[in-house]
Scaffold this active site. Structure first.
Site, PDB file in Angstrom:
ATOM      1  N   ASP A  28       0.100  -7.177   2.142  1.00 44.92           N
ATOM      2  CA  ASP A  28      -0.148  -7.346   0.710  1.00 44.92           C
ATOM      3  C   ASP A  28       1.154  -7.839   0.091  1.00 44.92           C
ATOM      4  O   ASP A  28       2.101  -7.084  -0.114  1.00 44.92           O
ATOM      5  CB  ASP A  28      -0.577  -6.003   0.110  1.00 44.92           C
ATOM      6  CG  ASP A  28      -0.821  -6.098  -1.394  1.00 44.92           C
ATOM      7  OD1 ASP A  28      -0.387  -7.089  -2.009  1.00 44.92           O
ATOM      8  OD2 ASP A  28      -1.428  -5.162  -1.943  1.00 44.92           O
TER       9      ASP A  28
ATOM     10  N   PHE B 190       0.191   0.379  -2.976  1.00 45.20           N
ATOM     11  CA  PHE B 190      -0.676   0.005  -4.097  1.00 45.20           C
ATOM     12  C   PHE B 190      -1.360  -1.317  -3.771  1.00 45.20           C
ATOM     13  O   PHE B 190      -0.704  -2.298  -3.455  1.00 45.20           O
ATOM     14  CB  PHE B 190       0.115  -0.127  -5.406  1.00 45.20           C
ATOM     15  CG  PHE B 190      -0.788  -0.424  -6.572  1.00 45.20           C
ATOM     16  CD1 PHE B 190      -1.492   0.601  -7.191  1.00 45.20           C
ATOM     17  CD2 PHE B 190      -0.992  -1.721  -7.018  1.00 45.20           C
ATOM     18  CE1 PHE B 190      -2.363   0.334  -8.246  1.00 45.20           C
ATOM     19  CE2 PHE B 190      -1.857  -1.997  -8.069  1.00 45.20           C
ATOM     20  CZ  PHE B 190      -2.550  -0.964  -8.684  1.00 45.20           C
TER      21      PHE B 190
ATOM     22  N   LYS C  60      -0.006 -12.174  -8.682  1.00 49.99           N
ATOM     23  CA  LYS C  60       1.115 -12.053  -9.617  1.00 49.99           C
ATOM     24  C   LYS C  60       1.858 -13.375  -9.872  1.00 49.99           C
ATOM     25  O   LYS C  60       1.386 -14.172 -10.655  1.00 49.99           O
ATOM     26  CB  LYS C  60       2.050 -10.939  -9.156  1.00 49.99           C
ATOM     27  CG  LYS C  60       1.356  -9.558  -9.262  1.00 49.99           C
ATOM     28  CD  LYS C  60       2.264  -8.431  -9.685  1.00 49.99           C
ATOM     29  CE  LYS C  60       1.454  -7.222 -10.145  1.00 49.99           C
ATOM     30  NZ  LYS C  60       1.096  -6.283  -9.100  1.00 49.99           N
TER      31      LYS C  60
HETATM   32  C1  LIG Z   1      -0.241  -5.645  -8.767  1.00 48.15           C
HETATM   33  C2  LIG Z   1      -0.585  -5.437  -7.342  1.00 48.15           C
HETATM   34  C3  LIG Z   1      -1.914  -5.483  -6.879  1.00 48.15           C
HETATM   35  C4  LIG Z   1      -3.088  -5.616  -7.812  1.00 48.15           C
HETATM   36  O1  LIG Z   1      -3.115  -6.842  -8.463  1.00 48.15           O
HETATM   37  P1  LIG Z   1      -4.117  -7.057  -9.701  1.00 48.15           P
HETATM   38  O2  LIG Z   1      -3.909  -8.500 -10.064  1.00 48.15           O
HETATM   39  O3  LIG Z   1      -3.724  -6.106 -10.776  1.00 48.15           O
HETATM   40  O4  LIG Z   1      -5.488  -6.797  -9.203  1.00 48.15           O
HETATM   41  C5  LIG Z   1      -2.138  -5.352  -5.534  1.00 48.15           C
HETATM   42  N1  LIG Z   1      -1.120  -5.188  -4.664  1.00 48.15           N
HETATM   43  C6  LIG Z   1       0.157  -5.147  -5.059  1.00 48.15           C
HETATM   44  C7  LIG Z   1       1.242  -4.991  -4.049  1.00 48.15           C
HETATM   45  C8  LIG Z   1       0.475  -5.251  -6.405  1.00 48.15           C
HETATM   46  O5  LIG Z   1       1.750  -5.185  -6.803  1.00 48.15           O
END
Ligand SMILES: *Cc1c(COP(=O)(O)O)cnc(C)c1O
Length: 391
Positions: free
Chosen positions: A219, A134, A248
């Site tokens: 990520d 994700f 986050k």
């Molecule tokens: C939550 C998340 C995102 C997206 O972040 P947003 O602030 O909602 O755009 C991207 N990568 C990972 C691994 C995430 O957990």
């Protein structure tokens, strides 16, 4: 205003793109949130990992209040103290890289992907990402998110993405071509169900990127900022990535995203190539600086390790009692409970009993408390889960 008033207002005026639980949350403190009716809820998934050091950490609140009175926002036409300080603190805790700031995880991954493209040879335009990953909801990041369900209704997606099964070394080797600009994966897939990358997999990505002149992006939007027991998820492995993305928990509740890149790669992002108006604004950066200081002053990396082991142990004991639990996996305070059945109803029942957890990929309960969590709070959470599972 009552709960019903607020829900009515949403029905009439807010786009209904989220499935919301029927509660209005009015206050948060540490591991607890309070609804408009005054009910206290134990939050074991604070802010979807945004409130990594708990709701309204006093140090972060104070830093925001002070900064708000001095200077809320200054555009990137000028230098500001807070942005420089934050970049320094991050660099010293990772691989000595340089940061670019934005406002969310998706934006951070966009920046990482653009930097990989502009830094590598012209013919390189492809990205390898892992199934079940994700990376966000903007067009490029949702294309990078190799989950067919999230593409429904938006095809055709952007060109140039190659999807491989997570932790599959052979598939990765086969997917690599001269056209690959970057590999982007999460060290631990979060939304994908708390799937932990193996050391061998990480090392193979590193080797293949080096051999092919491609960029290794991790990520760390969910794994970053200490939740796993180390500052960044990659620090559990024998590799260094080229770029990490953060968001986050970075701002302790304030909206902020960032990438950190090795200096020789970062230098490709020259004026005119990328920007963000709100990126690196004073309030968000002051909040992030306070968050990092709080993590160190209160030894929260240690606490994430200790409480992570404690919670994993307690959840494993639950497994022995409830046959619908298949197994528990994760690192530190990033834990997933793999069920043999769907988890949506369990989440609702826990909420009715005063506990907030999350379910992802239908059958994985995510247990990701704040790094400030106390053993007694984990005890309470596990007791509630235990009683819900009994029914
Ligand atoms: C939550 C998340 C995102 C997206 O972040 P947003 O602030 O909602 O755009 C991207 N990568 C990972 C691994 C995430 O957990």
């Amino acid at each position: 205003m009552t709960t019903q008033d607020v829900i009515k207002m949403f029905d009439q005026y807010v786009i209904a793109n989220y499935g919301r639980l029927p509660k209005v949350i009015a206050k948060g403190s540490g591991s607890y949130i309070y609804d408009l009716d005054g009910n206290k809820i134990l939050d074991m998934f604070p802010g979807w990992a945004v409130s990594g050091i708990g709701h309204c950490h006093p140090k972060v609140v104070k830093a925001i209040q002070k900064q708000a009175a001095e200077l809320m926002h200054m555009d990137n036409t000028f230098y500001t103290v807070q942005q420089g300080q934050l970049a320094k603190l991050l660099s010293e805790r990772a691989f000595g890289g340089k940061s670019f700031f934005c406002n969310s995880g998706a934006e951070a991954n966009e920046a990482a992907m653009k930097l990989a493209r502009i830094h590598t040879a012209k013919e390189k335009y492809k990205y390898i990402t892992a199934l079940g990953g994700f990376h966000g909801r903007t067009f490029a990041t949702v294309t990078a998110t190799a989950q067919p369900k999230k593409h429904e209704g938006f095809q055709p997606m952007l060109p140039g993405f190659i999807y491989v099964p997570f932790n599959d070394i052979d598939a990765l080797k086969q997917a690599f071509t001269d056209e690959v600009a970057a590999v982007m994966i999460e060290p631990i897939q979060g939304e994908g169900g708390i799937n932990v990358a193996t050391n061998e997999y990480m090392q193979t990505i590193r080797e293949l990127c080096d051999a092919n002149g491609a960029v290794m992006i991790l990520d760390e939007v969910q794994t970053g900022m200490g939740r796993t027991g180390k500052w960044f998820g990659y620090q559990h492995y024998d590799i260094e990535p080229d770029i990490i993305s953060l968001a986050k928990a970075l701002g302790g509740g304030a909206a902020i995203g960032a990438i950190m890149a090795k200096s020789e790669i970062a230098s490709s992002l020259v004026p005119g190539t990328h920007a963000s108006t709100f990126g690196g604004n004073c309030i968000a950066c002051a909040a992030a600086v306070a968050t990092i200081e709080a993590i160190e002053e209160e030894k929260l990396l240690d606490n994430a390790n200790k409480m992570g082991d404690y919670a994993a142990d307690k959840l494993n004991k639950l497994k022995a009692k409830h046959s619908i639990i298949d197994h528990v996996r994760g690192k530190g305070l990033m834990l997933g409970i793999q069920l043999k059945i769907g988890g949506a109803e369990i989440v609702s029942k826990c909420l009715e009993s005063g506990l907030r957890i999350n379910c992802t990929q239908d059958t994985v309960l995510r247990f990701m408390p704040a790094m400030t969590v106390a053993a007694s709070e984990i005890d309470n959470a596990v007791d509630i889960l235990d009683s819900v599972l009994k029914i």
